[in-house]
Design an enzyme around this catalytic site. Sequence first.
Site, PDB file in Angstrom:
ATOM      1  N   ARG A  20       0.836  -1.207   0.000  1.00 20.17           N
ATOM      2  CA  ARG A  20       0.000   0.000   0.000  1.00 20.17           C
ATOM      3  C   ARG A  20       0.868   1.255   0.000  1.00 20.17           C
ATOM      4  O   ARG A  20       1.027   1.913  -1.013  1.00 20.17           O
ATOM      5  CB  ARG A  20      -0.939  -0.025   1.209  1.00 20.17           C
ATOM      6  CG  ARG A  20      -2.103   0.971   1.119  1.00 20.17           C
ATOM      7  CD  ARG A  20      -1.753   2.381   1.542  1.00 20.17           C
ATOM      8  NE  ARG A  20      -1.237   2.475   2.900  1.00 20.17           N
ATOM      9  CZ  ARG A  20      -0.781   3.603   3.432  1.00 20.17           C
ATOM     10  NH1 ARG A  20      -0.760   4.711   2.720  1.00 20.17           N
ATOM     11  NH2 ARG A  20      -0.294   3.621   4.673  1.00 20.17           N
ATOM     12  N   ASP A  21       1.474   1.560   1.113  1.00 20.69           N
ATOM     13  CA  ASP A  21       2.292   2.765   1.201  1.00 20.69           C
ATOM     14  C   ASP A  21       3.463   2.693   0.233  1.00 20.69           C
ATOM     15  O   ASP A  21       3.861   3.694  -0.360  1.00 20.69           O
ATOM     16  CB  ASP A  21       2.796   2.934   2.643  1.00 20.69           C
ATOM     17  CG  ASP A  21       3.303   4.330   2.942  1.00 20.69           C
ATOM     18  OD1 ASP A  21       3.755   5.003   2.015  1.00 20.69           O
ATOM     19  OD2 ASP A  21       3.245   4.744   4.112  1.00 20.69           O
ATOM     20  N   HIS A 211       4.529   4.254  12.771  1.00 20.19           N
ATOM     21  CA  HIS A 211       4.752   4.210  11.320  1.00 20.19           C
ATOM     22  C   HIS A 211       5.747   5.325  11.001  1.00 20.19           C
ATOM     23  O   HIS A 211       5.388   6.498  10.998  1.00 20.19           O
ATOM     24  CB  HIS A 211       3.416   4.425  10.591  1.00 20.19           C
ATOM     25  CG  HIS A 211       3.513   4.422   9.101  1.00 20.19           C
ATOM     26  ND1 HIS A 211       2.996   3.405   8.332  1.00 20.19           N
ATOM     27  CD2 HIS A 211       4.038   5.317   8.234  1.00 20.19           C
ATOM     28  CE1 HIS A 211       3.197   3.673   7.056  1.00 20.19           C
ATOM     29  NE2 HIS A 211       3.833   4.837   6.969  1.00 20.19           N
ATOM     30  N   HIS A 213       8.786   7.167   8.632  1.00 18.26           N
ATOM     31  CA  HIS A 213       9.437   7.347   7.330  1.00 18.26           C
ATOM     32  C   HIS A 213      10.900   7.684   7.572  1.00 18.26           C
ATOM     33  O   HIS A 213      11.255   8.292   8.593  1.00 18.26           O
ATOM     34  CB  HIS A 213       8.733   8.445   6.528  1.00 18.26           C
ATOM     35  CG  HIS A 213       7.434   8.000   5.953  1.00 18.26           C
ATOM     36  ND1 HIS A 213       7.172   7.984   4.605  1.00 18.26           N
ATOM     37  CD2 HIS A 213       6.307   7.517   6.539  1.00 18.26           C
ATOM     38  CE1 HIS A 213       5.947   7.528   4.381  1.00 18.26           C
ATOM     39  NE2 HIS A 213       5.408   7.238   5.555  1.00 18.26           N
ATOM     40  N   CYS A 244       4.023   9.758   0.990  1.00 18.83           N
ATOM     41  CA  CYS A 244       2.653  10.267   0.950  1.00 18.83           C
ATOM     42  C   CYS A 244       2.482  11.201  -0.236  1.00 18.83           C
ATOM     43  O   CYS A 244       3.215  12.189  -0.355  1.00 18.83           O
ATOM     44  CB  CYS A 244       2.328  11.003   2.251  1.00 18.83           C
ATOM     45  SG  CYS A 244       0.690  11.768   2.257  1.00 18.83           S
ATOM     46  N   ASN A 253       9.388   4.590   3.630  1.00 16.85           N
ATOM     47  CA  ASN A 253       9.235   4.058   4.980  1.00 16.85           C
ATOM     48  C   ASN A 253      10.543   3.422   5.452  1.00 16.85           C
ATOM     49  O   ASN A 253      11.473   3.202   4.672  1.00 16.85           O
ATOM     50  CB  ASN A 253       8.162   2.964   4.992  1.00 16.85           C
ATOM     51  CG  ASN A 253       6.814   3.468   4.587  1.00 16.85           C
ATOM     52  OD1 ASN A 253       6.039   3.917   5.419  1.00 16.85           O
ATOM     53  ND2 ASN A 253       6.502   3.389   3.307  1.00 16.85           N
TER      54      ASN A 253
END
Length: 312
Positions: A20-21, A211, A213, A244, A253
């Site tokens: 996803r990310d 979470h 980065h 993002c 990430n």
Amino acid sequence: MNDFDLVLPPSVDVREVGMRDGLQLEAPVPLAGKLAMLEALVATGVRRIEVTSFVSPKAVPALADADEVAAELGRFDGVRFSALVANARGAQRAVDAGIADLEYVVSAADSHSRANAGRTTSEAVGAVGEIAGLAHGAGGSLEVIVATAWDCPFDGRTPVDRTVDVTRAAVTAGADALCLGDTIGTTTPLRVVRLLDEVRRVSPGVPLGVHFHDTRGTGQANALAAVQAGVTQLDASVGGLGGCPFAPGASGNVATEELVYWLEDSGVATGIDLDAVLAAARVTEDAVGRELPSSLYRAGGKNAPRGAFQPA
């Protein structure tokens, strides 16, 4: 215990977010490429995978095939799949597609909330109850991910009290778990621990993840600080992919393989096979068609001695 020992838990639970990310900023990857990635990630032993997001395909074209991906998940056993949603419409789509474990993003900073979701933080928090109801009605759960928990690309530093208020309101409205997101990769270990302490104070007993980065190279240091502070749920992305689309300057990430490397070497069990993650990174690199940012991946994994030096 020796003076130099770290205080670490016996195990942690790593959620893989590369599907996803990791992919949301990339050019759309064909379904076959995503399924090859997914198969390789499942083979690592990871127990939780955030597999896609049910958001506007115009906003995030790389994840426009969420329904098709969801339709393929039945072939994989032993993994808890989840999906990210941005509103109740997305939550309903996810549930209809067979994914009941949801993550809902609420930006603590108003400017990022408007850029990311087209509404204020207060308005975004107001939707938590409805989304929780959809997840619970389908037998699933809702985790609220608080974006820009530490800093916003538009508003600057996010006040601790503001992030704490968002987490308190989310739990009151029905969230089952929380996750604090360093959306633009700016926080540092001391700030991490201080915010974790404040959130726990108002929501004791609520599962709390992080979470991070690695935009400024502090992601793994922040992960270590969080783990030492008692966090046992961490997000990571294969190869260090991610970012993002609504936060200028946000990059990848923390890399799953780097996180697993130092955790396992420190005696913290992850249940994840490092060599298998590196293999998954190779599959991912082929899928996205570019070099991955992970330092460990580029180094080839663990150090492999090449034998004694032989002078000429």
